[in-house]
Design a protein around this motif. Structure first.
Motif, short mmCIF file in Angstrom:
data_model
loop_
_atom_site.label_atom_id
_atom_site.label_comp_id
_atom_site.label_asym_id
_atom_site.label_seq_id
_atom_site.Cartn_x
_atom_site.Cartn_y
_atom_site.Cartn_z
N GLU A 240 11.92 29.33 18.11
CA GLU A 240 13.13 28.54 17.87
C GLU A 240 13.73 28.95 16.52
OE1 GLU A 240 14.81 23.96 17.35
OE2 GLU A 240 12.68 24.30 17.74
N TYR A 241 15.05 29.08 16.51
CA TYR A 241 15.77 29.41 15.29
C TYR A 241 16.86 28.36 15.06
CZ TYR A 241 13.59 33.91 16.28
OH TYR A 241 12.68 34.89 16.56
N SER A 242 17.10 28.04 13.81
CA SER A 242 18.11 27.06 13.45
C SER A 242 19.13 27.71 12.52
CB SER A 242 17.46 25.86 12.75
OG SER A 242 18.44 24.99 12.23
N MET A 243 20.41 27.44 12.78
CA MET A 243 21.48 28.00 11.96
C MET A 243 22.48 26.92 11.62
SD MET A 243 21.94 31.37 14.36
CE MET A 243 22.85 32.37 13.22
N MET A 244 23.15 27.06 10.49
CA MET A 244 24.18 26.10 10.09
C MET A 244 25.40 26.85 9.61
SD MET A 244 25.83 24.54 7.31
CE MET A 244 24.81 24.59 5.85
N TYR A 245 26.58 26.40 10.06
CA TYR A 245 27.85 27.00 9.65
C TYR A 245 28.71 25.90 9.02
CZ TYR A 245 26.26 30.01 13.50
OH TYR A 245 25.52 30.79 14.34
N ALA A 246 29.46 26.25 8.01
CA ALA A 246 30.40 25.30 7.40
C ALA A 246 31.60 26.06 6.87
CB ALA A 246 29.73 24.53 6.27
N THR A 247 32.73 25.37 6.85
CA THR A 247 33.97 25.98 6.36
C THR A 247 34.30 25.55 4.94
OG1 THR A 247 35.22 24.18 7.36
CG2 THR A 247 34.94 26.17 8.68
N GLU A 248 33.37 24.79 4.33
CA GLU A 248 33.56 24.38 2.94
C GLU A 248 32.19 24.17 2.31
OE1 GLU A 248 34.17 19.63 3.93
OE2 GLU A 248 35.90 20.95 3.72
N LYS A 249 32.14 24.15 0.99
CA LYS A 249 30.87 23.96 0.29
C LYS A 249 30.30 22.60 0.64
CE LYS A 249 28.70 24.15 -4.28
NZ LYS A 249 28.90 24.35 -5.73
N PRO A 250 28.99 22.53 0.97
CA PRO A 250 28.40 21.26 1.39
C PRO A 250 28.62 20.15 0.36
CG PRO A 250 26.87 23.06 1.78
CD PRO A 250 28.02 23.63 1.00
N SER A 251 29.02 18.97 0.87
CA SER A 251 29.19 17.78 0.03
C SER A 251 28.93 16.56 0.90
CB SER A 251 30.60 17.72 -0.55
OG SER A 251 30.77 16.56 -1.34
N PRO A 252 27.66 16.37 1.32
CA PRO A 252 27.34 15.28 2.24
C PRO A 252 27.82 13.94 1.69
CG PRO A 252 25.46 16.71 1.90
CD PRO A 252 26.50 17.10 0.90
N PRO A 253 28.25 12.97 2.53
CA PRO A 253 28.31 13.09 3.99
C PRO A 253 29.68 13.50 4.51
CG PRO A 253 28.63 10.83 3.36
CD PRO A 253 28.49 11.61 2.07
N THR A 254 30.53 14.07 3.66
CA THR A 254 31.90 14.35 4.08
C THR A 254 32.10 15.76 4.60
OG1 THR A 254 32.49 15.02 1.82
CG2 THR A 254 32.76 12.70 2.39
N THR A 255 31.09 16.61 4.56
CA THR A 255 31.25 17.99 4.99
C THR A 255 31.18 18.11 6.51
OG1 THR A 255 30.20 18.76 2.96
CG2 THR A 255 30.33 20.33 4.76
N ARG A 256 32.08 18.91 7.07
CA ARG A 256 32.01 19.24 8.49
C ARG A 256 31.07 20.43 8.65
NH1 ARG A 256 37.31 19.09 7.22
NH2 ARG A 256 37.49 21.33 7.48
N ASN A 257 30.09 20.26 9.51
CA ASN A 257 29.13 21.33 9.74
C ASN A 257 28.95 21.56 11.23
OD1 ASN A 257 28.38 21.93 7.04
ND2 ASN A 257 27.13 20.10 6.98
N ILE A 258 28.45 22.74 11.57
CA ILE A 258 28.06 23.06 12.93
C ILE A 258 26.61 23.54 12.90
CG2 ILE A 258 28.36 24.68 14.86
CD1 ILE A 258 31.36 24.60 14.31
N ARG A 259 25.78 22.93 13.72
CA ARG A 259 24.39 23.35 13.83
C ARG A 259 24.23 24.17 15.11
NH1 ARG A 259 20.54 20.78 10.80
NH2 ARG A 259 19.27 22.55 11.52
N HIS A 260 23.38 25.17 15.04
CA HIS A 260 23.19 26.12 16.14
C HIS A 260 21.69 26.33 16.30
CE1 HIS A 260 23.69 30.60 17.52
NE2 HIS A 260 23.24 29.82 18.49
N PHE A 261 21.18 26.08 17.49
CA PHE A 261 19.76 26.28 17.77
C PHE A 261 19.60 27.32 18.87
CE2 PHE A 261 20.00 22.07 15.95
CZ PHE A 261 18.93 22.05 15.06
N VAL A 262 18.69 28.24 18.66
CA VAL A 262 18.36 29.28 19.65
C VAL A 262 16.90 29.11 20.00
CG1 VAL A 262 18.21 31.74 20.13
CG2 VAL A 262 20.06 30.86 18.67
#
Length: 358
Positions: A240-262
């Protein structure tokens, strides 16, 4: 007169000093039994809250866990965590109690620690109020318990509780500060000496050159075998592999993220994993019911859902989207979390990932 479950709860809330004095000679077993009933009640109420009131402002860690687990699995995981964590904290607390002069044994410290979590477990599941109460609600009964059960002075009891509670907080705060202050290049995946992204050994992970230009944060990790989700293990997940993509520097909890699992499965089992996910989403009930979306035409089988009203730590409610597909023995899952999710970007990434599988 023996203390009942409810009498202990009201006593810790309203007669803290007298209650600990009267429980001084109590054996550890009744205290542990009270603690186990309390954690089971909390876990049940928290699970019910998360899966029936998703729009309420609940901490991000709870809402993300609710997305990843079925209610019964979440209940079990939460119950184990809420039993083990205070017991571990009790051992850590006893080190400081001993340093500050407490000599009546670790059993008295564990009693103080377990009973001190009574206010937290009674109120922490309640939306809004639970967020405000937090772990701080344990400090006063913990201090009183150490003072009364170990027969130490007010200053010594307060010193032991403060040292045990705030030294880890200071350490964690320092680590978080360093991470937040680090440049974006330090919070992305490791790179080689020439700046090329170093990925785990998998031909299915998207490389930097294959990503859309608006992705600025990108991490990838191989999941340790012991941390692979239980359902995937049941179907024989090999990797199992985990990946994370974001279009802006992380600033939880306001950051939009995409998680990807293979995930890589034995022949035939990747499709069973997709079917299990489909059953999960179809089993969600209002107001957290998932809406089935037209799935992208990728892989051997693909499903897509929108889940409304996921709570964030900022008190905002947001939607979450997922795209899950299988191609051969490869299973891939994409989902969004954070406000203003970008479903088109999610589809774009899923299509790029599917194209890498032969």
């Amino acid at each position: 007169m023996p203390y009942s479950f409810t009498r202990k709860i009201t006593g810790i809330f309203f007669r803290t000093t007298d209650t600990f004095r009267e429980l001084e000679e109590e054996h550890l077993a009744p205290a542990l039994f009270h603690f186990l009933k309390l954690t089971a009640l909390f876990s049940l109420l928290m699970t019910a809250t998360l899966y029936t009131l998703p729009g309420m402002p609940i901490a991000t860690r709870w809402s993300l866990a609710a997305q990843a687990l079925r209610p019964q699995d979440f209940f079990v995981v939460l119950l184990v965590a809420t039993v083990m964590m205070p017991l571990a904290i009790g051992v850590w607390l006893h080190i400081w109690v001993y340093i500050f002069g407490g000599r009546r044994g670790i059993g008295q410290t564990l009693k103080a620690a377990m009973y001190s979590y009574t206010p937290f477990y009674i109120i922490a599941w309640i939306p809004i109020l639970g967020l405000l109460g937090g772990a701080a609600s344990t400090l006063y009964p913990q201090y009183v318990g150490i003072r009364e059960l170990h027969h130490v002075s007010t200053k010594r009891a307060a010193g032991a509780v403060c040292a045990a509670a705030f030294l880890p907080v200071v350490a964690v705060f320092g680590i978080i500060t360093l991470l937040l202050a680090a440049p974006a290049s330090m919070v992305t995946a490791p790179t080689s000496g020439n700046g090329t992204l170093v990925l785990p050994d998998s031909p299915y992970l998207l490389e930097r050159s294959e990503l859309p230009g608006n992705i600025i944060i990108y991490t990838a990790n191989e999941i340790e075998s012991g941390l692979i989700m239980r359902r995937a293990k049941d179907y024989g997940c090999l990797k199992e592999y985990s990946m994370m993509y974001a279009t802006e520097k992380p600033s939880p909890p306001t950051t939009r993220n995409i998680r990807h699992f293979v995930m890589i499965f034995p022949p035939g089992n990747a499709a069973k994993m997709v079917q299990a996910d489909e059953n999960y989403y179809r089993g969600l009930v209002p107001p957290r019911n998932a809406e089935e979306l037209p799935a992208p035409d990728i892989g051997d089988r693909c499903i897509s859902y929108r889940t409304p009203g996921t709570g964030s730590g900022s008190g905002e409610a947001y939607e979450s989207y997922c795209i899950i597909f299988t191609k051969g023995d490869v299973y891939e899952r994409f989902f969004t979390y954070g406000p203003s999710p970008d479903y088109e970007l999610l589809k774009d990434l899923a299509e790029r990932a599917a194209a890498k599988i032969p």
